[in-house]
Write a protein that holds these residues in place. Structure first.
Motif, PDB file in Angstrom:
ATOM      1  N   ASP A 220     -23.654  19.628  26.982  1.00 40.20           N
ATOM      2  CA  ASP A 220     -24.066  19.684  28.390  1.00 40.20           C
ATOM      3  C   ASP A 220     -25.436  19.046  28.592  1.00 40.20           C
ATOM      4  O   ASP A 220     -25.668  18.312  29.563  1.00 40.20           O
ATOM      5  CB  ASP A 220     -24.088  21.140  28.868  1.00 40.20           C
ATOM      6  CG  ASP A 220     -22.698  21.752  28.903  1.00 40.20           C
ATOM      7  OD1 ASP A 220     -21.724  20.984  29.013  1.00 40.20           O
ATOM      8  OD2 ASP A 220     -22.586  22.986  28.808  1.00 40.20           O
ATOM      9  N   MET A 221     -26.360  19.326  27.667  1.00 40.50           N
ATOM     10  CA  MET A 221     -27.685  18.730  27.768  1.00 40.50           C
ATOM     11  C   MET A 221     -27.599  17.217  27.597  1.00 40.50           C
ATOM     12  O   MET A 221     -28.288  16.456  28.280  1.00 40.50           O
ATOM     13  CB  MET A 221     -28.618  19.321  26.704  1.00 40.50           C
ATOM     14  CG  MET A 221     -30.036  18.786  26.750  1.00 40.50           C
ATOM     15  SD  MET A 221     -31.076  19.473  25.454  1.00 40.50           S
ATOM     16  CE  MET A 221     -31.068  21.194  25.910  1.00 40.50           C
ATOM     17  N   LEU A 222     -26.753  16.780  26.691  1.00 37.77           N
ATOM     18  CA  LEU A 222     -26.570  15.358  26.470  1.00 37.77           C
ATOM     19  C   LEU A 222     -26.079  14.680  27.740  1.00 37.77           C
ATOM     20  O   LEU A 222     -26.586  13.619  28.136  1.00 37.77           O
ATOM     21  CB  LEU A 222     -25.570  15.143  25.339  1.00 37.77           C
ATOM     22  CG  LEU A 222     -25.288  13.708  24.916  1.00 37.77           C
ATOM     23  CD1 LEU A 222     -26.474  13.130  24.183  1.00 37.77           C
ATOM     24  CD2 LEU A 222     -24.049  13.644  24.048  1.00 37.77           C
ATOM     25  N   LYS A 223     -25.111  15.287  28.398  1.00 42.81           N
ATOM     26  CA  LYS A 223     -24.565  14.719  29.625  1.00 42.81           C
ATOM     27  C   LYS A 223     -25.607  14.691  30.727  1.00 42.81           C
ATOM     28  O   LYS A 223     -25.734  13.702  31.462  1.00 42.81           O
ATOM     29  CB  LYS A 223     -23.351  15.535  30.066  1.00 42.81           C
ATOM     30  CG  LYS A 223     -22.658  14.996  31.303  1.00 42.81           C
ATOM     31  CD  LYS A 223     -21.432  15.831  31.653  1.00 42.81           C
ATOM     32  CE  LYS A 223     -20.752  15.305  32.903  1.00 42.81           C
ATOM     33  NZ  LYS A 223     -19.560  16.116  33.255  1.00 42.81           N
ATOM     34  N   GLN A 224     -26.380  15.771  30.852  1.00 43.77           N
ATOM     35  CA  GLN A 224     -27.396  15.847  31.894  1.00 43.77           C
ATOM     36  C   GLN A 224     -28.486  14.794  31.674  1.00 43.77           C
ATOM     37  O   GLN A 224     -28.912  14.122  32.621  1.00 43.77           O
ATOM     38  CB  GLN A 224     -28.019  17.247  31.918  1.00 43.77           C
ATOM     39  CG  GLN A 224     -29.109  17.430  32.956  1.00 43.77           C
ATOM     40  CD  GLN A 224     -28.609  17.252  34.380  1.00 43.77           C
ATOM     41  OE1 GLN A 224     -27.437  17.463  34.666  1.00 43.77           O
ATOM     42  NE2 GLN A 224     -29.502  16.847  35.272  1.00 43.77           N
ATOM     43  N   GLN A 225     -28.914  14.651  30.445  1.00 41.25           N
ATOM     44  CA  GLN A 225     -29.967  13.674  30.174  1.00 41.25           C
ATOM     45  C   GLN A 225     -29.463  12.243  30.355  1.00 41.25           C
ATOM     46  O   GLN A 225     -30.217  11.355  30.741  1.00 41.25           O
ATOM     47  CB  GLN A 225     -30.513  13.876  28.762  1.00 41.25           C
ATOM     48  CG  GLN A 225     -31.231  15.215  28.607  1.00 41.25           C
ATOM     49  CD  GLN A 225     -32.145  15.248  27.408  1.00 41.25           C
ATOM     50  OE1 GLN A 225     -32.009  14.429  26.509  1.00 41.25           O
ATOM     51  NE2 GLN A 225     -33.070  16.186  27.402  1.00 41.25           N
ATOM     52  N   LYS A 226     -28.203  12.027  30.074  1.00 42.15           N
ATOM     53  CA  LYS A 226     -27.622  10.710  30.329  1.00 42.15           C
ATOM     54  C   LYS A 226     -27.692  10.388  31.819  1.00 42.15           C
ATOM     55  O   LYS A 226     -28.058   9.268  32.211  1.00 42.15           O
ATOM     56  CB  LYS A 226     -26.177  10.685  29.836  1.00 42.15           C
ATOM     57  CG  LYS A 226     -25.439   9.403  30.145  1.00 42.15           C
ATOM     58  CD  LYS A 226     -24.002   9.465  29.664  1.00 42.15           C
ATOM     59  CE  LYS A 226     -23.221   8.215  30.044  1.00 42.15           C
ATOM     60  NZ  LYS A 226     -21.808   8.281  29.608  1.00 42.15           N
ATOM     61  N   ILE A 227     -27.362  11.363  32.667  1.00 44.43           N
ATOM     62  CA  ILE A 227     -27.415  11.148  34.113  1.00 44.43           C
ATOM     63  C   ILE A 227     -28.850  10.897  34.566  1.00 44.43           C
ATOM     64  O   ILE A 227     -29.116  10.023  35.404  1.00 44.43           O
ATOM     65  CB  ILE A 227     -26.810  12.367  34.855  1.00 44.43           C
ATOM     66  CG1 ILE A 227     -25.329  12.512  34.514  1.00 44.43           C
ATOM     67  CG2 ILE A 227     -27.016  12.238  36.359  1.00 44.43           C
ATOM     68  CD1 ILE A 227     -24.691  13.768  35.075  1.00 44.43           C
ATOM     69  N   VAL A 228     -29.792  11.654  33.989  1.00 44.63           N
ATOM     70  CA  VAL A 228     -31.204  11.481  34.367  1.00 44.63           C
ATOM     71  C   VAL A 228     -31.693  10.083  34.012  1.00 44.63           C
ATOM     72  O   VAL A 228     -32.350   9.414  34.819  1.00 44.63           O
ATOM     73  CB  VAL A 228     -32.068  12.563  33.681  1.00 44.63           C
ATOM     74  CG1 VAL A 228     -33.548  12.270  33.896  1.00 44.63           C
ATOM     75  CG2 VAL A 228     -31.733  13.944  34.227  1.00 44.63           C
ATOM     76  N   VAL A 229     -31.387   9.635  32.804  1.00 46.22           N
ATOM     77  CA  VAL A 229     -31.833   8.305  32.363  1.00 46.22           C
ATOM     78  C   VAL A 229     -31.262   7.220  33.266  1.00 46.22           C
ATOM     79  O   VAL A 229     -31.981   6.316  33.726  1.00 46.22           O
ATOM     80  CB  VAL A 229     -31.434   8.058  30.899  1.00 46.22           C
ATOM     81  CG1 VAL A 229     -31.669   6.608  30.513  1.00 46.22           C
ATOM     82  CG2 VAL A 229     -32.220   8.962  29.977  1.00 46.22           C
ATOM     83  N   GLU A 230     -29.967   7.289  33.526  1.00 41.48           N
ATOM     84  CA  GLU A 230     -29.336   6.251  34.344  1.00 41.48           C
ATOM     85  C   GLU A 230     -29.892   6.244  35.765  1.00 41.48           C
ATOM     86  O   GLU A 230     -30.053   5.180  36.378  1.00 41.48           O
ATOM     87  CB  GLU A 230     -27.827   6.466  34.355  1.00 41.48           C
ATOM     88  CG  GLU A 230     -27.170   6.232  33.004  1.00 41.48           C
ATOM     89  CD  GLU A 230     -25.684   6.531  32.995  1.00 41.48           C
ATOM     90  OE1 GLU A 230     -25.025   6.217  31.993  1.00 41.48           O
ATOM     91  OE2 GLU A 230     -25.181   7.080  34.006  1.00 41.48           O
ATOM     92  N   THR A 231     -30.213   7.440  36.305  1.00 42.11           N
ATOM     93  CA  THR A 231     -30.780   7.514  37.652  1.00 42.11           C
ATOM     94  C   THR A 231     -32.185   6.940  37.691  1.00 42.11           C
ATOM     95  O   THR A 231     -32.549   6.190  38.613  1.00 42.11           O
ATOM     96  CB  THR A 231     -30.793   8.970  38.143  1.00 42.11           C
ATOM     97  OG1 THR A 231     -29.461   9.502  38.107  1.00 42.11           O
ATOM     98  CG2 THR A 231     -31.329   9.058  39.563  1.00 42.11           C
ATOM     99  N   ILE A 232     -32.996   7.271  36.690  1.00 42.27           N
ATOM    100  CA  ILE A 232     -34.369   6.767  36.645  1.00 42.27           C
ATOM    101  C   ILE A 232     -34.377   5.246  36.515  1.00 42.27           C
ATOM    102  O   ILE A 232     -35.166   4.555  37.173  1.00 42.27           O
ATOM    103  CB  ILE A 232     -35.143   7.430  35.490  1.00 42.27           C
ATOM    104  CG1 ILE A 232     -35.389   8.907  35.817  1.00 42.27           C
ATOM    105  CG2 ILE A 232     -36.457   6.710  35.229  1.00 42.27           C
ATOM    106  CD1 ILE A 232     -36.078   9.663  34.710  1.00 42.27           C
ATOM    107  N   VAL A 233     -33.501   4.714  35.684  1.00 41.15           N
ATOM    108  CA  VAL A 233     -33.434   3.264  35.517  1.00 41.15           C
ATOM    109  C   VAL A 233     -33.036   2.594  36.835  1.00 41.15           C
ATOM    110  O   VAL A 233     -33.562   1.533  37.191  1.00 41.15           O
ATOM    111  CB  VAL A 233     -32.441   2.897  34.394  1.00 41.15           C
ATOM    112  CG1 VAL A 233     -32.201   1.391  34.345  1.00 41.15           C
ATOM    113  CG2 VAL A 233     -32.956   3.392  33.056  1.00 41.15           C
ATOM    114  N   ALA A 234     -32.122   3.222  37.570  1.00 41.81           N
ATOM    115  CA  ALA A 234     -31.710   2.662  38.859  1.00 41.81           C
ATOM    116  C   ALA A 234     -32.837   2.680  39.884  1.00 41.81           C
ATOM    117  O   ALA A 234     -32.847   1.867  40.817  1.00 41.81           O
ATOM    118  CB  ALA A 234     -30.506   3.428  39.396  1.00 41.81           C
TER     119      ALA A 234
END
Length: 580
Positions: A220-234
């Motif tokens: 779950d943490m892995l999935k959440q951090q993946k979403i955070v990274v992709e959002t920040i990059v965008a």
């Protein structure tokens, strides 16, 4: 019960609709904010003083809407009180607005229905941009000559930025997008993103991802951090060579994106951003760990393919700008395109040093294949490396860590090194290096002989081999260095050696002149006495060999393995120290 009925339209309706006139319980479970909000609203109805603050005003505003505590049922009702507080104490203040916005996250969907969230977002964006304008005018005013005492004073640019870290990802994205639409500077956007990433991404540090204590074992943490990274990059500012986003932050994002298996688009975006400003990077920035580097399988420690793409982006960009850059430079008369003072050439030299340092680091990885190492070494064009000492050091490390590679691979590795661009110390080390193929040792010995011949013939300014030598001396004077040894220090050392060699050569020339005179005199006498004298032929043959040796007139011929071994043995006896 009457005070509640008199001020709340919902309670009044529930009681009037009840079949039993003696109602003792009504259902208000849908009240935003729950029991806490209803308790404060009830106290308000009974006249008990209720203090509003940024932490409860959103909850009470939503509760007032749900309970229908409007002016229709009583004057100065709870809805009006909360609206006045929002206008006077919240909207003008950035931090208070962000606090209210944070509490709206648990008040959905009522907070959306009453348009509270959009109002706060607009207020934050407007206030931020006004403050940005005020700050800019203040800096202009401080820079005026009639106020020298204020020159060093600058109001904080993003003192409110840290408060955005409390927002959820969705609200943070909406808030930052609203501010960007109002004209927020890219520098401030970058600082906000850096602060939010450091607060939200566990294990992300600016310089070293490997220092994280936790890891990404939880799915779950892995999935959440993946979403955070992709959002920040965008949300990052537009790509450019002068991007305000620090290289260290981009590198940290790419390392995290690799570890959490972010989308290919996300990683490609980060790779391009890093490639555009690669001349600003340091070694730690390009040490991208492989996604499975910490697993149990035998795999490389570093993602060399990602780094290869980053360097390729930089090099391709240089090629694309070459024609336009040449036209601009010729028009402005500033630099020649390949001049050591050219900003373009300076950036390429920096990147070449960075790549050689990276090669030396990844060469320590026993699981790195020779093909990947060679592919990295061959990325740079020939003119990028002024001196090949750094590349030679990396190849030597790789050969030491990988002693069992094939001879063909060993030869391909060494073929990436331009021996003409090795310093004198590097040549000395290479000639004695048993890990190198015999062909390279022979080539180094031959080039060393060429160098000595140039010294004897008076080539004082050439202390390396080939035309690259003078260029290196010029680059050292312009502050653009390369390789493991400073060209300026190397030049001074070689000049001292040249003076010693010239003294010895001068003595040899005098002796050779005397021998030639004796030879001519003896030849004339012997020819007159007996032209077929065997002694004359033997003496002439030996003296010719001696003359050729002193004059250093060496013909290039393929050497056998035994001859090369003998040459290497002679070279090892020279009084030089290895540099590695």
């Amino acid at each position: 019960m009457f005070p509640l009925v008199s001020r709340s339209g919902r309670i009044r309706k529930l009681i009037s609709d009840a079949k039993n006139s003696k109602v003792t319980r009504i259902n208000l479970h849908g009240t935003p904010g729950g029991a806490e909000a209803f308790e404060i609203a009830a106290k308000f109805c009974y006249g008990i003083n209720t203090e509003l603050n940024p932490s409860n005003v959103a909850m009470l505003r939503c509760a007032a809407h749900y309970l229908e505590m409007t002016e229709e049922f009583a004057e100065k009702n709870l809805e009006l009180r909360t609206e006045i507080y929002l206008k006077e104490a919240v909207i003008p203040n950035i931090v208070n607005s962000i606090t209210v916005l944070h509490h709206c996250e648990s008040l959905l969907p009522v907070a959306e229905e009453i348009n509270l969230i959009n109002r706060i977002l607009t207020a934050v964006a407007t206030t931020v941009c006004k403050e940005q304008l005020t700050s800019g005018l203040s800096k202009l005013d401080h820079s005026l000559p009639h106020k020298p005492a204020m020159a060093g004073v600058e109001p904080p640019k993003d003192w409110w930025g840290k408060s955005l870290a409390v927002l959820s990802l969705d609200f943070f994205q909406r808030a930052l997008s609203a501010m960007k639409s109002k004209g927020l500077k890219q520098e401030t956007v970058s600082k906000i993103l850096i602060n939010y990433a450091q607060s939200s991404l566990q294990g992300l540090t600016v310089r070293d991802m490997q220092s994280s204590k936790g890891g990404f074992s939880d799915a779950d943490m892995l999935k959440q951090q993946k979403i955070v990274v992709e959002t920040i990059v965008a949300l990052l500012p537009s790509q450019s060579r002068r991007s305000p986003v620090p290289m260290a932050f981009l590198s940290g994002l790419l390392k995290t994106a690799t570890m959490v298996s972010a989308s290919t688009i996300c990683r490609a975006d980060l790779e391009r951003r890093i490639g555009l400003q690669l001349d600003q990077a340091i070694l730690e920035d390009v040490l991208i760990p492989a996604a499975n580097a910490h697993g149990g399988c035998q795999s490389s420690l570093y993602d060399t393919e990602s780094v290869a793409r980053i360097f390729s982006i930089f090099l391709n960009l240089e090629e694309e700008e070459e024609d336009g850059g040449r036209l601009r430079e010729e028009r402005d008369g500033c630099y020649e395109l390949d001049s050591p003072r050219s900003p373009k050439q300076s950036a390429i030299v920096k990147v070449s040093k960075l790549l050689d340092s990276y090669l030396a680091e990844v060469a320590l990885d026993s699981n790195l294949t020779p093909s990947k190492f060679i592919a990295l070494a061959e990325l740079l064009p020939d003119h990028a490396r002024v001196v090949n000492d750094g590349l030679y050091r990396a190849v030597d490390i790789f050969l030491k860590v990988h002693p069992n590679i094939k001879d063909s691979e060993r030869y391909r590795l060494c073929k990436t090194i331009d021996c003409q661009k090795l310093s004198q110390e590097a040549c000395s080390h290479a000639a004695q290096n048993e890990r190198l193929p015999i062909q390279m040792a022979v080539q180094v010995l031959y080039l060393e002989q060429i160098r000595l011949r140039n010294v004897i013939n008076g080539g004082h300014d050439q202390f390396f081999f080939g035309s690259a030598i003078g260029q290196c001396a010029q680059r050292s004077g312009s502050g653009v260095g390369s390789g493991a040894i400073s060209p300026r220090d190397n030049y001074a050392s070689v000049r001292r050696e040249n003076r010693e060699l010239k003294l010895e050569v001068a003595r040899m020339r005098i002796r050779l002149t005397d021998l030639e005179k004796d030879h001519v005199s003896m030849k004339q006498e012997l020819v007159r006495a007996n032209p077929a004298n065997k002694l004359l032929r033997s003496f002439t043959k030996n003296l010719s060999k001696l003359s050729a040796l002193f004059r250093m007139r060496v013909d290039v011929k393929p050497l056998s393995a035994k001859a090369a071994s003998d040459a290497r043995l002679l070279f090892q006896k020279r009084r030089r120290q290895a540099i590695w």
